[in-house]
Design a protein around this motif. Structure first.
Motif, mmCIF file in Angstrom:
data_model
loop_
_atom_site.group_PDB
_atom_site.id
_atom_site.type_symbol
_atom_site.label_atom_id
_atom_site.label_comp_id
_atom_site.label_asym_id
_atom_site.label_seq_id
_atom_site.Cartn_x
_atom_site.Cartn_y
_atom_site.Cartn_z
ATOM 1 N N SER A 1 0.833 -1.197 0.000
ATOM 2 C CA SER A 1 0.000 0.000 0.000
ATOM 3 C C SER A 1 0.874 1.255 0.000
ATOM 4 O O SER A 1 0.655 2.189 -0.780
ATOM 5 N N GLY A 2 1.893 1.253 0.870
ATOM 6 C CA GLY A 2 2.783 2.417 0.946
ATOM 7 C C GLY A 2 3.572 2.611 -0.331
ATOM 8 O O GLY A 2 3.749 3.738 -0.806
ATOM 9 N N ALA A 3 4.043 1.492 -0.925
ATOM 10 C CA ALA A 3 4.826 1.605 -2.150
ATOM 11 C C ALA A 3 3.970 2.167 -3.281
ATOM 12 O O ALA A 3 4.409 3.028 -4.048
ATOM 13 N N ILE A 4 2.721 1.693 -3.364
ATOM 14 C CA ILE A 4 1.828 2.202 -4.417
ATOM 15 C C ILE A 4 1.550 3.684 -4.186
ATOM 16 O O ILE A 4 1.578 4.496 -5.114
ATOM 17 N N ALA A 5 1.329 4.031 -2.907
ATOM 18 C CA ALA A 5 1.080 5.443 -2.592
ATOM 19 C C ALA A 5 2.244 6.306 -3.073
ATOM 20 O O ALA A 5 2.043 7.391 -3.624
ATOM 21 N N SER A 6 3.448 5.787 -2.872
ATOM 22 C CA SER A 6 4.618 6.554 -3.280
ATOM 23 C C SER A 6 4.634 6.774 -4.795
ATOM 24 O O SER A 6 5.025 7.834 -5.281
ATOM 25 N N ILE A 7 4.177 5.758 -5.552
ATOM 26 C CA ILE A 7 4.144 5.901 -7.012
ATOM 27 C C ILE A 7 3.242 7.073 -7.406
ATOM 28 O O ILE A 7 3.545 7.832 -8.328
ATOM 29 N N ALA A 8 2.135 7.239 -6.673
ATOM 30 C CA ALA A 8 1.181 8.302 -7.010
ATOM 31 C C ALA A 8 1.874 9.657 -7.050
ATOM 32 O O ALA A 8 1.745 10.403 -8.025
ATOM 33 N N GLY A 9 2.614 9.961 -5.993
ATOM 34 C CA GLY A 9 3.260 11.267 -5.939
ATOM 35 C C GLY A 9 4.454 11.350 -6.866
ATOM 36 O O GLY A 9 4.714 12.390 -7.483
ATOM 37 N N THR A 10 5.204 10.238 -6.981
ATOM 38 C CA THR A 10 6.387 10.262 -7.833
ATOM 39 C C THR A 10 5.984 10.501 -9.289
ATOM 40 O O THR A 10 6.652 11.228 -10.023
ATOM 41 N N ALA A 11 4.865 9.881 -9.699
ATOM 42 C CA ALA A 11 4.394 10.107 -11.064
ATOM 43 C C ALA A 11 4.036 11.576 -11.266
ATOM 44 O O ALA A 11 4.257 12.145 -12.341
ATOM 45 N N GLU A 12 3.508 12.195 -10.232
ATOM 46 C CA GLU A 12 3.154 13.613 -10.316
ATOM 47 C C GLU A 12 4.415 14.474 -10.481
ATOM 48 O O GLU A 12 4.453 15.402 -11.278
ATOM 49 N N VAL A 13 5.460 14.139 -9.722
ATOM 50 C CA VAL A 13 6.702 14.915 -9.807
ATOM 51 C C VAL A 13 7.394 14.673 -11.141
ATOM 52 O O VAL A 13 7.780 15.620 -11.832
ATOM 53 N N PHE A 14 7.537 13.400 -11.527
ATOM 54 C CA PHE A 14 8.309 13.092 -12.735
ATOM 55 C C PHE A 14 7.516 13.384 -14.007
ATOM 56 O O PHE A 14 8.105 13.569 -15.066
ATOM 57 N N GLY A 15 6.213 13.404 -13.904
ATOM 58 C CA GLY A 15 5.424 13.590 -15.108
ATOM 59 C C GLY A 15 4.904 14.994 -15.289
ATOM 60 O O GLY A 15 4.628 15.429 -16.401
ATOM 61 N N LEU A 16 4.738 15.731 -14.172
ATOM 62 C CA LEU A 16 4.004 16.987 -14.277
ATOM 63 C C LEU A 16 4.771 18.162 -13.711
ATOM 64 O O LEU A 16 5.008 19.158 -14.383
ATOM 65 N N LYS A 17 5.200 18.045 -12.458
ATOM 66 C CA LYS A 17 5.764 19.203 -11.773
ATOM 67 C C LYS A 17 7.269 19.315 -11.940
ATOM 68 O O LYS A 17 7.819 20.401 -11.831
ATOM 69 N N TYR A 18 7.924 18.198 -12.101
ATOM 70 C CA TYR A 18 9.384 18.122 -12.247
ATOM 71 C C TYR A 18 10.135 18.568 -11.002
ATOM 72 O O TYR A 18 11.348 18.735 -11.021
ATOM 73 N N ARG A 19 9.438 18.833 -9.929
ATOM 74 C CA ARG A 19 10.107 19.187 -8.678
ATOM 75 C C ARG A 19 9.137 18.929 -7.535
ATOM 76 O O ARG A 19 7.941 18.797 -7.759
ATOM 77 N N TYR A 20 9.683 18.868 -6.318
ATOM 78 C CA TYR A 20 8.802 18.705 -5.169
ATOM 79 C C TYR A 20 8.552 20.083 -4.574
ATOM 80 O O TYR A 20 9.496 20.786 -4.212
ATOM 81 N N ALA A 21 7.297 20.474 -4.484
ATOM 82 C CA ALA A 21 6.954 21.765 -3.884
ATOM 83 C C ALA A 21 6.178 21.503 -2.603
ATOM 84 O O ALA A 21 5.416 20.530 -2.527
ATOM 85 N N ASP A 22 6.386 22.338 -1.631
ATOM 86 C CA ASP A 22 5.716 22.165 -0.348
ATOM 87 C C ASP A 22 4.198 22.150 -0.544
ATOM 88 O O ASP A 22 3.639 23.038 -1.181
ATOM 89 N N GLY A 23 3.553 21.147 0.008
ATOM 90 C CA GLY A 23 2.093 21.082 -0.050
ATOM 91 C C GLY A 23 1.518 20.643 -1.378
ATOM 92 O O GLY A 23 0.310 20.650 -1.548
ATOM 93 N N MET A 24 2.383 20.243 -2.334
ATOM 94 C CA MET A 24 1.847 19.901 -3.655
ATOM 95 C C MET A 24 0.968 18.649 -3.611
ATOM 96 O O MET A 24 0.092 18.480 -4.448
ATOM 97 N N LEU A 25 1.191 17.774 -2.648
ATOM 98 C CA LEU A 25 0.403 16.543 -2.587
ATOM 99 C C LEU A 25 -0.671 16.604 -1.512
ATOM 100 O O LEU A 25 -1.647 15.864 -1.570
ATOM 101 N N SER A 26 -0.477 17.470 -0.517
ATOM 102 C CA SER A 26 -1.486 17.513 0.548
ATOM 103 C C SER A 26 -2.561 18.548 0.261
ATOM 104 O O SER A 26 -3.739 18.301 0.488
ATOM 105 N N SER A 27 -2.180 19.719 -0.293
ATOM 106 C CA SER A 27 -3.203 20.739 -0.538
ATOM 107 C C SER A 27 -4.144 20.301 -1.644
ATOM 108 O O SER A 27 -5.269 20.762 -1.736
#
Lengths: 365, 369
Positions: free
Chosen positions: A254-280
């Motif tokens: 479950s945790g590994a899959i959850a991690s894929i969700a955010g990683t796909a967002e960073v590598f596919g869309l945002k290209y960086r980690y921004a504060d609150g990008m996954l929680s807000s």
């Protein structure tokens, strides 16, 4: 025996499984319509605009699918744990931790970018899995409620990553106001699948995760064991399942899959980690809603996630063009979830007498 | 439980927003008098017969949730008023989350907006990306932040100038009764350093023994936390606490009434006849910024070059010094003191006192010890 049962009443069964979500959606839209009326607008016109600008125009459909990507994967992560009876509501924290670790690895691992990128994905998944194991171990060793620990660990993850993004890892380019890391290497980024929008290969990853989920749940011993554990822990124990092992593997997955969700967002869309990008953005909570509405069925979760994402995209579209508050979409979403939870109550009511009749060892409710 | 709570919160929020939303669209409707007719006909100018230069054009503002944050409400006011003057259709898009910025900016570009204005740093990343991908789709403007992109016009401010004036006001208000000065700010980033530097430098020029304590709400809308921090600073002996926590400032004002310390607001004139403890307000005039920007756009003097505005341009200042207020001034400030501060403001405006460059936080702290 069960299969013949299946074949005999496939139509009614399909209807029964779809009935509640559809009624819930209808009620949700109805409540939304009341609120739109209160805003002094015509609900039908607003809904036409909303669905036009979320599903029926290619550009917006791509936006919807892009936003749905992390939601789908979060729904899968939620479903993975819930179907085994482990109420993991810490998907957000696992996603944040995993994504952050993946981004940091992508930024700092030397060597060829593609290889480093791959390692980053793996490191992120390991981090997400380990983070999900924390509540699992607490439950196993100290009988702490997983609901509470997994929920609280969301805040821990958010604040810790917030610290790193605010201080040591902040991108100082520009005026340095934004709390975010520098961008990852161009070769690591997932390819775009459309020239006009941000629709990217992350969606294919979401599809792959769904297929993986279907495979695990229907074709493996582990999938069966975890499901049994969710239905009836006593029976599962009686049947010889090693519950601790199942719990650890379930939560780690479950945790590994959850991690894929955010990683796909960073590598596919945002290209960086921004504060609150996954929680807000409430990806994890929308995913949780999708999982509940679809009754933890992987294919169902896939489509419900896209539908909920469409509501959000359409919600901002009607805000732009008609001045309707964005919260309308949230109201509709919440109402649908609320009406779906009515279904859960029906189910409990229907099941009880059956259990009483059979009187098997597991009747512990 | 959490879900129910979330639902209830969402409902109340939506209800209150519905009220705001109604007001908003009401505000923009009259402006549509000409625009409304010409908008459905798209670029077809023959109908309507309006001669306003902006007829048929669309300008969008993308920003955080507006609520009661004066930085944004003033921007919206500027946009709606200029829309009446020039006849374009204004659109305000509030973004509930970080992903929404990019989505909305992209959508506005796809919908053919003539100008897309990002209100605040949160829009910076999205504007930067889309201005690179679709360079000719629109005119991109970013207010109150900077990105390294020639295709985005960045308007930023020299807030240190206003903060310096507030520092002077603070020192004259306290008159040496305490050497502890407080500040409740939004966050501790390098760019908010200009607020803290100006404030400290202003106070130190009057009270060389001054000591400072700063705390951060890490939010633009957290009055409860801001109040708590202000109360703590008061307990540490601060008699003046600078409020720079955006919509959180109301918490500082409340604490000021309770404990009787002095404070100042930000962005707009926050002085209040009912709260004598708010001695001034650090002006950052986003209404004027918006108006000026759109005036430039329609008068032809618009360029993509970045600009930085301060006291000289009239967008930065302090209430009772560079800006008048209908509310009575605190009796802690005498006419002579105000005259002294005005003289400093004039020196800053004329360039005699140059605050365009100032020490970094490390240099400043090293110099103090």
């Amino acid at each position: 025996m069960k299969q013949s049962h299946n074949a005999k009443e496939l139509g009614p069964r399909l209807w029964r499984s779809l009935r509640q979500p559809l009624i819930a959606v209808a009620f949700g839209l109805l409540v939304g319509a009341l609120v739109i009326l209160a805003c002094g607008q015509n609900p039908i016109a607003v809904y036409i605009e909303m669905f036009n600008k979320s599903f029926f125009t290619p550009y917006y459909l791509f936006s919807t699918l892009t936003r749905a990507t992390p939601i789908i994967i979060c729904a899968m992560a939620t479903g993975m744990a819930w179907r085994a009876g482990y109420i993991n509501i810490g998907v957000e924290g696992q996603m944040v931790t995993g994504t952050f670790v993946a981004t940091v690895c992508a930024l700092f691992i030397p060597g060829p970018p593609i290889l480093a990128g791959l390692l980053a994905w793996i490191a992120g998944m390991i981090a997400g899995a380990l983070y999900a194991l924390l509540p699992a171990v607490l439950t196993w060793k100290f009988q702490v409620s997983m609901v509470i620990t997994s929920l609280m660990l969301n805040y821990v993850a958010n604040y810790i990553t917030s610290y790193f993004v605010t201080y040591p890892l902040k991108d100082t380019a520009g005026d340095g106001l934004a709390l975010q890391t520098p961008e990852i290497h161009e070769l690591m980024r997932l390819p775009r699948l459309s020239t006009t929008s941000t629709f990217n290969a992350g969606f294919l990853i979401a599809v792959a995760v769904m297929i993986f989920m279907v495979f695990i749940t229907t074709r493996t011993v582990f999938g069966y064991e975890s499901k049994m554990g969710g239905f009836n822990p006593s029976f599962a124990r009686y049947g010889g399942t090693k519950q601790v092992k199942v719990m650890i593997i379930t939560m780690a997955l479950s945790g590994a899959i959850a991690s894929i969700a955010g990683t796909a967002e960073v590598f596919g869309l945002k290209y960086r980690y921004a504060d609150g990008m996954l929680s807000s953005t409430s990806y994890a909570w929308t995913g949780l809603m999708a999982a509940l509405i679809a009754d933890l069925n992987p294919v169902g979760m896939f489509f419900v996630s896209i539908f909920l994402s469409g509501l959000q995209i359409g919600g901002s579209a009607i805000q732009r063009s008609l001045g309707i508050p964005l919260e309308i979409a949230t109201i509709i979403q919440c109402c649908i979830t609320l009406f779906v939870s009515v279904k859960l109550i029906f189910k409990v009511r229907q099941k009880k007498p059956v259990r009483d009749d059979v009187k098997e060892g597991g009747a512990q409710a | 439980m959490k879900k129910i709570l979330a639902l209830v919160l969402a409902l109340t929020l939506a209800m209150s927003l519905a009220a705001c939303g109604g007001g908003n669209s009401g505000g923009s409707q009259p402006s549509g008098g000409d625009a409304q007719q010409s908008q459905p006909s798209g670029g077809d100018q023959s109908s309507g017969g309006s001669e306003l230069p902006g007829a048929g054009m669309k300008i969008g503002l993308v920003c955080d949730k507006i609520g009661v944050n004066p930085f944004l409400t003033e921007m919206v006011r500027g946009l709606n008023e200029t829309a009446e003057t020039y006849g374009f259709t204004p659109t305000v898009v509030e973004c509930a989350d970080t992903a929404a910025f990019e989505d909305n900016i992209r959508a506005l570009a796809a919908e053919g907006y003539d100008m897309i204005i990002g209100g605040g740093w949160a829009a910076g990343d999205g504007l930067d990306k889309i201005a690179k991908e679709l360079p000719d789709a629109s005119n991109y403007v970013l207010i109150d932040s900077e990105v390294d992109n020639d295709n985005v016009k960045c308007i930023s401010y020299r807030e240190q100038e206003g903060a310096y004036l507030i520092g002077l006001l603070a020192a004259y208000t306290v008159d040496g009764e305490s050497h502890m000065y407080g500040g409740v700010h939004c966050n501790e980033s390098s760019s908010s350093w200009k607020w803290r530097w100006g404030y400290q430098a202003g106070i130190l020029s009057v009270d060389p023994d001054a000591q400072f304590v700063f705390n951060y709400t890490n939010s633009y809308s957290d009055p409860a936390k801001a109040k708590e921090l202000a109360l703590q600073q008061f307990e540490q002996g601060c008699l003046f606490i600078n409020g720079a926590a955006a919509a959180g400032d109301s918490g500082v004002y409340e604490a000021a009434i309770e404990k009787g310390f002095y404070t100042s607001g930000q962005d707009i004139d926050e002085t209040n006849a009912d709260n004598p403890y708010i001695v001034s307000s650090q002006i950052k005039d986003t209404y004027y910024t918006m108006k000026n920007l759109i005036d430039e756009f329609y008068s032809g003097s618009y360029s993509k070059a970045d600009s930085t505005w301060g006291i000289a341009e009239g967008t930065i200042g302090a209430v009772y010094v560079t800006h008048e207020s209908p509310n009575p001034r605190s009796e802690r400030l005498t006419d002579e003191e105000i005259d002294k501060i005005r003289a400093v403001a004039e020196q800053i405006g004329s360039g005699e006192l140059d605050f365009t460059t100032f020490p970094t936080e490390e240099e400043f702290n090293a110099g103090k010890k």
